[in-house]
Scaffold this motif. Sequence first.
Motif, mmCIF file in Angstrom:
data_model
loop_
_atom_site.group_PDB
_atom_site.id
_atom_site.type_symbol
_atom_site.label_atom_id
_atom_site.label_comp_id
_atom_site.label_asym_id
_atom_site.label_seq_id
_atom_site.Cartn_x
_atom_site.Cartn_y
_atom_site.Cartn_z
ATOM 1 N N TYR A 167 0.799 -1.216 0.000
ATOM 2 C CA TYR A 167 0.000 0.000 0.000
ATOM 3 C C TYR A 167 0.837 1.273 0.000
ATOM 4 O O TYR A 167 0.426 2.296 -0.554
ATOM 5 C CB TYR A 167 -0.925 0.014 1.222
ATOM 6 N N ASN A 168 1.984 1.216 0.632
ATOM 7 C CA ASN A 168 2.772 2.431 0.827
ATOM 8 C C ASN A 168 4.210 2.046 1.152
ATOM 9 O O ASN A 168 4.444 1.048 1.831
ATOM 10 C CB ASN A 168 2.160 3.249 1.969
ATOM 11 N N ILE A 169 5.161 2.836 0.662
ATOM 12 C CA ILE A 169 6.569 2.644 1.006
ATOM 13 C C ILE A 169 7.073 3.952 1.602
ATOM 14 O O ILE A 169 6.956 5.017 0.985
ATOM 15 C CB ILE A 169 7.415 2.280 -0.227
ATOM 16 N N LEU A 170 7.610 3.876 2.800
ATOM 17 C CA LEU A 170 8.172 5.045 3.481
ATOM 18 C C LEU A 170 9.688 4.941 3.467
ATOM 19 O O LEU A 170 10.246 3.929 3.894
ATOM 20 C CB LEU A 170 7.679 5.102 4.926
ATOM 21 N N ALA A 171 10.366 5.969 2.966
ATOM 22 C CA ALA A 171 11.839 6.012 2.958
ATOM 23 C C ALA A 171 12.289 7.120 3.904
ATOM 24 O O ALA A 171 11.721 8.216 3.918
ATOM 25 C CB ALA A 171 12.355 6.280 1.550
ATOM 26 N N ILE A 172 13.320 6.822 4.704
ATOM 27 C CA ILE A 172 13.835 7.787 5.686
ATOM 28 C C ILE A 172 15.349 7.909 5.532
ATOM 29 O O ILE A 172 16.045 6.907 5.378
ATOM 30 C CB ILE A 172 13.513 7.347 7.132
ATOM 31 N N SER A 173 15.834 9.139 5.588
ATOM 32 C CA SER A 173 17.275 9.381 5.622
ATOM 33 C C SER A 173 17.541 10.693 6.346
ATOM 34 O O SER A 173 16.809 11.667 6.169
ATOM 35 C CB SER A 173 17.870 9.435 4.218
ATOM 36 N N TYR A 174 18.597 10.709 7.153
ATOM 37 C CA TYR A 174 18.993 11.929 7.863
ATOM 38 C C TYR A 174 20.089 12.683 7.116
ATOM 39 O O TYR A 174 20.655 13.630 7.638
ATOM 40 C CB TYR A 174 19.449 11.588 9.285
ATOM 41 N N ILE A 175 20.373 12.237 5.897
ATOM 42 C CA ILE A 175 21.334 12.932 5.036
ATOM 43 C C ILE A 175 20.540 13.634 3.948
ATOM 44 O O ILE A 175 19.930 12.987 3.085
ATOM 45 C CB ILE A 175 22.340 11.943 4.420
ATOM 46 N N GLU A 176 20.509 14.959 3.972
ATOM 47 C CA GLU A 176 19.629 15.734 3.099
ATOM 48 C C GLU A 176 19.890 15.475 1.616
ATOM 49 O O GLU A 176 18.957 15.359 0.824
ATOM 50 C CB GLU A 176 19.767 17.220 3.417
ATOM 51 N N GLU A 177 21.152 15.385 1.218
ATOM 52 C CA GLU A 177 21.477 15.151 -0.192
ATOM 53 C C GLU A 177 20.967 13.789 -0.650
ATOM 54 O O GLU A 177 20.417 13.646 -1.745
ATOM 55 C CB GLU A 177 22.982 15.256 -0.422
ATOM 56 N N LYS A 178 21.142 12.792 0.190
ATOM 57 C CA LYS A 178 20.671 11.448 -0.126
ATOM 58 C C LYS A 178 19.150 11.438 -0.256
ATOM 59 O O LYS A 178 18.592 10.837 -1.189
ATOM 60 C CB LYS A 178 21.114 10.476 0.969
ATOM 61 N N LEU A 179 18.484 12.127 0.655
ATOM 62 C CA LEU A 179 17.030 12.195 0.632
ATOM 63 C C LEU A 179 16.548 12.899 -0.633
ATOM 64 O O LEU A 179 15.614 12.439 -1.308
ATOM 65 C CB LEU A 179 16.530 12.935 1.874
ATOM 66 N N ARG A 180 17.208 13.991 -0.968
ATOM 67 C CA ARG A 180 16.836 14.771 -2.158
ATOM 68 C C ARG A 180 17.052 13.969 -3.432
ATOM 69 O O ARG A 180 16.204 13.963 -4.330
ATOM 70 C CB ARG A 180 17.669 16.050 -2.188
ATOM 71 N N ASP A 181 18.181 13.244 -3.513
ATOM 72 C CA ASP A 181 18.460 12.426 -4.692
ATOM 73 C C ASP A 181 17.456 11.282 -4.821
ATOM 74 O O ASP A 181 17.025 10.927 -5.931
ATOM 75 C CB ASP A 181 19.882 11.868 -4.630
ATOM 76 N N GLY A 182 17.084 10.705 -3.679
ATOM 77 C CA GLY A 182 16.096 9.629 -3.688
ATOM 78 C C GLY A 182 14.748 10.116 -4.187
ATOM 79 O O GLY A 182 14.087 9.452 -5.001
#
Length: 287
Positions: A167-182
């Motif tokens: 139903y849903n996939i949640l992705a978490i990262s505390y590295i802003e660049e990694k999060l933005r690229d994802g």
Amino acid sequence: MIKLIAIDLDGTLLNDETTISERNIAAIKRAIEQGIEIVVATGRANFDATMFFKEIGLSPWIISTNGATIHRPDGRLYQSIPLDKQQAIDMLIQLEKDQFYYEVFIENRICAPKYGEKTLFDELEKGIFTKNETALFRRGIEIQFGQSGFSFISSCEELMDSDIDIYNILAISYIEEKLRDGWKKFNKLPNLTVVQSGNYNFHLQHKEASKGNALRLLTAELGIDLAQTAAIGDNHNDISMLQIAGKSAAMGHADNVVKEVCDVVTSTHNEDGVAQFIESILNENLI
């Protein structure tokens, strides 16, 4: 007259201790006594969200996984909009390749990769956070792992069974660049919506799955006009329901983009903002 109130959970009804305050509970019960339908609209899984209300003796309709599922007060599934299965698996493979912590929401389970715990704590150490921020994020990680139905999996291959709906996939990262690229990798995929529920995450869900669409469907089922509804939330994943509700409120700590779409701004989740909003509605209904 307001006949239905939709309430977000994290950052809205739940305080920093992940509990519902006595004042919020009292306000919700008063609303129910006056015939108002209470609906919970959350990014959490239904079975996880339900636990908060069992403790206070309530059984509301629950819009969960950001609108991908709707469950009746008795817990039965009313409606669901799962991701395309192959697309979901392909995205999970990419998340694993990029060493993202993720959570997969399926019926009765929340699954996360075994490497995820180490990944999150390693990212915290690499991040530029204050001591208080780090402590708060660690607490958030503990809450993630403590969700009802939570379990670790070796890889997304365990979810390939055709009988398993995602139903849903949640992705978490505390590295802003990694999060933005994802975010960029998934943002333009067909039949997909990417939405935030916090500063360090994004959700992947079917393009038709949103709190707003779920609220529209539920009000039709209950025979309630959208003009007779109210909604309250604090983050980007709440905007779709805040925009269509007859009356809307943003929490005091919400981003400006959320406040801008709302009729009023109430207090924070640690200051009984939900109760204040409900109390104002109850007073207006009596006029």
